[in-house]
Design a protein around this motif. Structure first.
Motif, mmCIF file in Angstrom:
data_model
loop_
_atom_site.group_PDB
_atom_site.id
_atom_site.type_symbol
_atom_site.label_atom_id
_atom_site.label_comp_id
_atom_site.label_asym_id
_atom_site.label_seq_id
_atom_site.Cartn_x
_atom_site.Cartn_y
_atom_site.Cartn_z
ATOM 1 N N PRO A 12 40.813 63.106 40.487
ATOM 2 C CA PRO A 12 42.200 63.352 40.892
ATOM 3 C C PRO A 12 42.544 64.833 40.962
ATOM 4 O O PRO A 12 43.407 65.239 41.748
ATOM 5 N N ASP A 13 41.861 65.647 40.164
ATOM 6 C CA ASP A 13 42.112 67.088 40.187
ATOM 7 C C ASP A 13 41.616 67.744 41.472
ATOM 8 O O ASP A 13 41.976 68.886 41.767
ATOM 9 N N GLN A 14 40.798 67.018 42.228
ATOM 10 C CA GLN A 14 40.322 67.518 43.521
ATOM 11 C C GLN A 14 41.218 67.062 44.670
ATOM 12 O O GLN A 14 40.949 67.398 45.820
ATOM 13 N N CYS A 15 42.263 66.306 44.352
ATOM 14 C CA CYS A 15 43.197 65.803 45.354
ATOM 15 C C CYS A 15 44.526 66.556 45.224
ATOM 16 O O CYS A 15 44.994 66.794 44.107
ATOM 17 N N ARG A 16 45.117 66.902 46.336
ATOM 18 C CA ARG A 16 46.358 67.684 46.297
ATOM 19 C C ARG A 16 47.526 66.865 45.779
ATOM 20 O O ARG A 16 48.351 67.360 45.009
ATOM 21 N N ASP A 17 47.615 65.603 46.196
ATOM 22 C CA ASP A 17 48.774 64.801 45.826
ATOM 23 C C ASP A 17 48.401 63.318 45.847
ATOM 24 O O ASP A 17 47.241 62.959 46.091
ATOM 25 N N MET A 18 49.389 62.454 45.577
ATOM 26 C CA MET A 18 49.107 61.033 45.494
ATOM 27 C C MET A 18 48.674 60.465 46.838
ATOM 28 O O MET A 18 47.897 59.512 46.901
ATOM 29 N N GLN A 19 49.150 61.022 47.911
ATOM 30 C CA GLN A 19 48.729 60.561 49.228
ATOM 31 C C GLN A 19 47.212 60.702 49.390
ATOM 32 O O GLN A 19 46.548 59.819 49.944
ATOM 33 N N GLU A 20 46.667 61.784 48.874
ATOM 34 C CA GLU A 20 45.221 61.958 48.956
ATOM 35 C C GLU A 20 44.496 61.009 48.003
ATOM 36 O O GLU A 20 43.395 60.546 48.302
ATOM 37 N N LEU A 21 45.098 60.696 46.853
ATOM 38 C CA LEU A 21 44.516 59.671 45.982
ATOM 39 C C LEU A 21 44.390 58.361 46.738
ATOM 40 O O LEU A 21 43.345 57.689 46.682
ATOM 41 N N HIS A 22 45.450 57.984 47.425
ATOM 42 C CA HIS A 22 45.433 56.752 48.201
ATOM 43 C C HIS A 22 44.316 56.782 49.249
ATOM 44 O O HIS A 22 43.610 55.787 49.452
ATOM 45 N N HIS A 23 44.154 57.913 49.888
ATOM 46 C CA HIS A 23 43.099 58.056 50.900
ATOM 47 C C HIS A 23 41.728 57.830 50.280
ATOM 48 O O HIS A 23 40.875 57.114 50.853
ATOM 49 N N GLN A 24 41.486 58.420 49.125
ATOM 50 C CA GLN A 24 40.179 58.278 48.483
ATOM 51 C C GLN A 24 39.918 56.836 48.054
ATOM 52 O O GLN A 24 38.781 56.351 48.124
ATOM 53 N N LEU A 25 40.967 56.138 47.627
ATOM 54 C CA LEU A 25 40.794 54.749 47.205
ATOM 55 C C LEU A 25 40.382 53.839 48.359
ATOM 56 O O LEU A 25 39.759 52.799 48.146
ATOM 57 N N ARG A 26 40.727 54.242 49.563
ATOM 58 C CA ARG A 26 40.377 53.422 50.731
ATOM 59 C C ARG A 26 38.923 53.624 51.167
ATOM 60 O O ARG A 26 38.472 52.970 52.112
ATOM 61 N N GLN A 27 38.196 54.486 50.479
ATOM 62 C CA GLN A 27 36.837 54.812 50.920
ATOM 63 C C GLN A 27 35.779 53.844 50.408
ATOM 64 O O GLN A 27 34.603 53.959 50.770
#
Length: 396
Positions: free
Chosen positions: A152-167
């Motif tokens: 999560p520290d490599q993601c700018r915000d929660m939107q990017e967390l969501h993006h990573q979860l879709r991978q």
């Protein structure tokens, strides 16, 4: 002021956005920003808005940060607002607390900003839940799929967390979540974003699924009074007569996401002996609550954002390298989770401060918001916190 004790904490209590609001609505308040190379909002962001960025803030009357400060940086006679972690007599902060009293500092603690009903007004709990649940999925991806996704520290915000979860595609695991407050709400935000189906506690225990499911447990689902009854108010205030009712979930859950509040008089969720029962099925625990020597015996230490996971060998509770054996239990026990997502966490915290606390701080404290959160006044314990006297003097 900048963070001086936990140097990797990038959060702020006053974002550039709320700084502007303060300037516009409290013209008698003059803001100074202490320079920081780490803070999620840069010096340049504040400068661009016309706020002075300085190294020395000793001339300020009130110093507002997030976490405890290094005693060497404290200015005598000032007012500090922070998460101080002293009101529960935390041993590791006793000398820090004593130094504040010696310097005749007034200490105001975020944790005790409450309304007249006792409800907390500001907290980072939601973001602890968000980040902790994301770590749970990072652990799932690594342990069950041999896939490494960004932290999560490599993601700018929660939107990017969501993006990573879709991978990645979620394996058919069963996830049990404990708790129903801010922390659990944050965790559920991430779990639901991943598309995990929610089922009732009963169905979770009784049915098998060919897809991932989760259930959320309130206290009445995981504890019971010895006489078979349950009273929520009684459990929160005096849980001594309650016993764990969590054992059935040990046999059917694969992942445990712990978001509950725990009292040291409450029953544990399970014991070290339970780990060696043949039906113990949990292989990954995201202990967001992170109570050391508490209700989850596999949480033997806190972990860090740099190194969030460790494995536990069930037969002797010894620590092993993370993801080193399918027979181990993988644990995530980061104790400062919101720092991994500082932009979103700071924005919501600062907005709550502006709407719920600053009117009392910069105006009149008619409802006692500031009074209830003031632990030290000019170095002296206030009436509500006199119980800390022995602790302050190094005796308790």
């Amino acid at each position: 002021m900048r963070e001086t004790r936990r140097w990797k904490d990038r959060r702020v209590a006053i974002t550039p956005e709320t700084a502007v609001w303060i300037r516009e609505n409290y013209p008698d308040v003059e803001l100074f920003v202490q320079t920081s190379e780490l803070r999620v909002h840069t010096d340049e962001e504040y400068k661009a808005l016309g706020f002075p960025v300085v190294e020395d803030v000793s001339h300020c009357d009130v110093l507002i940060g997030v976490k405890e400060v290094e005693p060497a940086t404290m200015t005598a006679g000032k007012t500090y607002i922070m998460f101080a972690h002293v009101a529960k007599k935390q041993g590791y902060n006793q000398s820090f607390f004593a130094a504040m009293a010696e310097k005749k500092i007034s200490l105001i603690d975020y944790e005790y900003f409450t309304d007249t009903s006792g409800n907390r007004l500001v907290a980072f709990g939601f973001w602890a839940g968000v980040v902790g649940a994301y770590y749970a999925f990072k652990g799932i991806a690594r342990r069950f799929l041999k896939l490494d996704i960004p932290g999560p520290d490599q993601c700018r915000d929660m939107q990017e967390l969501h993006h990573q979860l879709r991978q990645f595609e979620m394996p058919p695991l069963k996830i049990v979540v404990t708790g129903g407050g801010r922390v659990a709400a944050g965790a559920l935000e991430i779990i639901r974003e991943k598309g995990i189906a929610e089922v009732s506690p009963r169905d979770f225990l009784e049915h098998k699924y060919d897809h991932a499911v989760f259930t959320r447990l309130d206290p009445e689902d995981y504890v019971v009074k010895k006489d078979g009854s349950f009273n929520l108010h009684e459990f929160y205030n005096d849980p001594i007569d309650y016993i764990s009712n969590f054992h059935p979930y040990l046999a059917v859950a694969d992942v445990f996401v712990a978001c509950h509040f725990w009292n040291d008089k409450s029953p544990v969720f399970f014991t070290a002996d339970d780990l060696n029962e043949k039906d113990f099925g949990i292989s990954l625990i995201a202990d967001i609550s992170c109570d050391l020597e508490g209700p989850i015996p596999t949480t033997i230490r806190t972990s860090s954002i740099d190194d969030p996971f460790y494995d536990i060998k069930p037969d002797d509770l010894t620590e092993q390298p993370p993801f080193s054996s399918p027979q181990h239990i993988t644990v995530m026990a980061v104790d400062n989770l919101p720092t991994a997502l500082p932009m979103d966490a700071s924005r919501s915290f600062a907005r709550d401060m502006y709407t719920k606390v600053f009117p009392a701080l910069f105006g009149t404290d008619e409802e006692g918001v500031i009074k209830r959160a003031t632990i030290l006044k000019d170095g002296q314990l206030t009436e509500e916190y006199r119980y800390l006297s022995d602790y302050l003097n190094g005796k308790g």
